[in-house]
Design a protein around this motif. Structure first.
Motif, PDB file in Angstrom:
ATOM      1  N   GLU A   3       0.837  -1.197   0.000  1.00  0.00           N
ATOM      2  CA  GLU A   3       0.000   0.000   0.000  1.00  0.00           C
ATOM      3  C   GLU A   3       0.877   1.254   0.000  1.00  0.00           C
ATOM      4  O   GLU A   3       2.091   1.183   0.162  1.00  0.00           O
ATOM      5  N   SER A   4       0.230   2.404  -0.169  1.00  0.00           N
ATOM      6  CA  SER A   4       0.961   3.672  -0.079  1.00  0.00           C
ATOM      7  C   SER A   4       1.612   3.776   1.292  1.00  0.00           C
ATOM      8  O   SER A   4       0.988   3.487   2.317  1.00  0.00           O
ATOM      9  N   SER A  44       4.206   1.984   2.190  1.00  0.00           N
ATOM     10  CA  SER A  44       4.797   0.701   2.585  1.00  0.00           C
ATOM     11  C   SER A  44       6.312   0.691   2.436  1.00  0.00           C
ATOM     12  O   SER A  44       6.982  -0.187   2.987  1.00  0.00           O
ATOM     13  N   HIS A  62       1.223  -1.227  -6.453  1.00  0.00           N
ATOM     14  CA  HIS A  62       0.329  -1.520  -5.336  1.00  0.00           C
ATOM     15  C   HIS A  62      -0.638  -2.645  -5.688  1.00  0.00           C
ATOM     16  O   HIS A  62      -1.417  -3.080  -4.851  1.00  0.00           O
ATOM     17  N   ASP A  63      -0.579  -3.127  -6.936  1.00  0.00           N
ATOM     18  CA  ASP A  63      -1.597  -4.032  -7.466  1.00  0.00           C
ATOM     19  C   ASP A  63      -1.004  -5.420  -7.730  1.00  0.00           C
ATOM     20  O   ASP A  63      -0.306  -5.647  -8.714  1.00  0.00           O
ATOM     21  N   ARG A  87       5.000  -3.969   4.081  1.00  0.00           N
ATOM     22  CA  ARG A  87       4.032  -3.265   4.924  1.00  0.00           C
ATOM     23  C   ARG A  87       4.798  -2.458   5.965  1.00  0.00           C
ATOM     24  O   ARG A  87       5.603  -2.997   6.710  1.00  0.00           O
ATOM     25  N   TYR A  93      -1.976 -10.251   5.299  1.00  0.00           N
ATOM     26  CA  TYR A  93      -1.845  -8.963   4.620  1.00  0.00           C
ATOM     27  C   TYR A  93      -1.794  -9.149   3.109  1.00  0.00           C
ATOM     28  O   TYR A  93      -2.400  -8.384   2.358  1.00  0.00           O
ATOM     29  N   LEU A 147      -4.370  -7.706   0.191  1.00  0.00           N
ATOM     30  CA  LEU A 147      -3.992  -6.992  -1.029  1.00  0.00           C
ATOM     31  C   LEU A 147      -4.633  -7.630  -2.251  1.00  0.00           C
ATOM     32  O   LEU A 147      -5.120  -6.933  -3.153  1.00  0.00           O
TER      33      LEU A 147
END
Length: 307
Positions: free
Chosen positions: A79-80, A82, A243-244, A259, A280, A284
């Motif tokens: 994620e942003s 991370s 992020h994907d 993370r 986690y 995602l």
């Protein structure tokens, strides 16, 4: 020109990414896998990066270890915030490393001098997320791509023009694109220019920082296909920041999940994308949008349970 560079220019320079090619979603990264490398091209050992100074410091990433072989792709996912982009900047020498070691082709480049870093730009390049902001709107595409050659020998103007044309054609753009400006190109075309700019110095490693996140879905597929094609033809390695997980599973050989600046999971891309070991990572995967509304609701519900 090196033997590798000669084959680069004698290769399929006019190849175009085509809509008729098999969709990237249906292609496994294993078809580009050259096999494990005995000597990694890139290694990070216990790398940490701090922001700030004195007592007001924030540890952005801590204890990062990874290895990337020649002609392979390692995806950094999270994620942003991370820490994935921070790792990319550390590799590029943009961020100072607070601890640990970065090795490129066996050389410790953790604290390389400014002059050595300039030399390394011929080996390590970057493609940024936003193809518009990374291109100077007041300069032609030819000027932008060609300026990459100046720190590496200052070739004659006719040589620069020839190399620019070859680089543009290599990424599926006509040579005449050199006379245009970024504002007259589509997002996908601008990102192809950004890739051509990185390729023109014949790097061995490219850090791709969210290279398709600003593009439409159909254009994303074209650019991802192009990156895979270039890797097969040139043997270039990628650190692919995203992020994907749904995107990187189709282009990466290995995935490192981050993370809050720490490694959550690291290993084979197919295994992590299909059988993640950590909650986690599963969250995602559940966060990635899909076209089926029923399955999307199910994934959202599963993600809520993991939150």
């Amino acid at each position: 020109m090196s033997a590798r560079g000669g084959s680069w220019h004698r290769g399929v320079a006019g190849r175009r990414a085509s809509a008729e090619r098999v969709a990237w979603e249906e292609r496994s990264a294993s078809d580009a896998d050259p096999g494990p490398e005995k000597v990694p091209l890139l290694e990070l050992h216990d790398v940490s990066v701090d922001y700030g100074s004195g007592r007001k410091t924030f540890r952005a990433v801590e204890g990062i270890g990874l290895s990337l072989g020649i002609g392979r792709t390692l995806a950094l996912v999270g994620e942003s915030g991370s820490g994935k982009t921070t790792i990319g900047k550390a590799i590029l020498g943009v961020e100072r490393v607070a601890g640990g070691e970065i090795r490129f082709d066996g050389e410790d480049i953790t604290h390389a001098s400014p002059s050595r870093r300039r030399e390394l730009t011929a080996e390590i390049q970057v493609v940024y997320q936003d193809p518009f902001s990374s291109l100077n709107p007041a300069r032609t595409i030819g000027q932008t791509v060609g300026e990459m050659l100046r720190p590496h020998g200052r070739p004659a103007a006719n040589v620069v023009r020839s190399r620019v044309a070859e680089a543009l054609e290599r990424v599926g753009l006509p040579a005449s694109t050199a006379d245009r400006y970024p504002g007259g190109l589509s997002g996908g075309q601008r990102q192809r220019v950004a890739i051509a700019r990185a390729l023109i110095v014949e790097p061995r490693l490219i850090v791709c920082d969210e290279p398709v996140s600003a593009l439409d879905t159909s254009v994303q597929a074209q650019v991802l296909n192009l990156l895979r094609e270039l890797q097969r033809d040139l043997g270039v390695s990628y650190v692919f920041i995203s992020h994907d997980l749904a995107v990187v599973r189709h282009v990466a050989h290995d995935i490192l999940v981050l993370r809050r600046g720490r490694v959550v999971e690291y290993g084979d891309a197919t295994r992590i994308a299909t059988r993640p070991a950590e909650d986690y990572t599963r969250a995602l995967l559940a966060a990635a949008p899909i076209a089926d509304p029923v399955r999307q609701r199910e994934r959202r519900a599963a993600r809520a349970l993991l939150a």
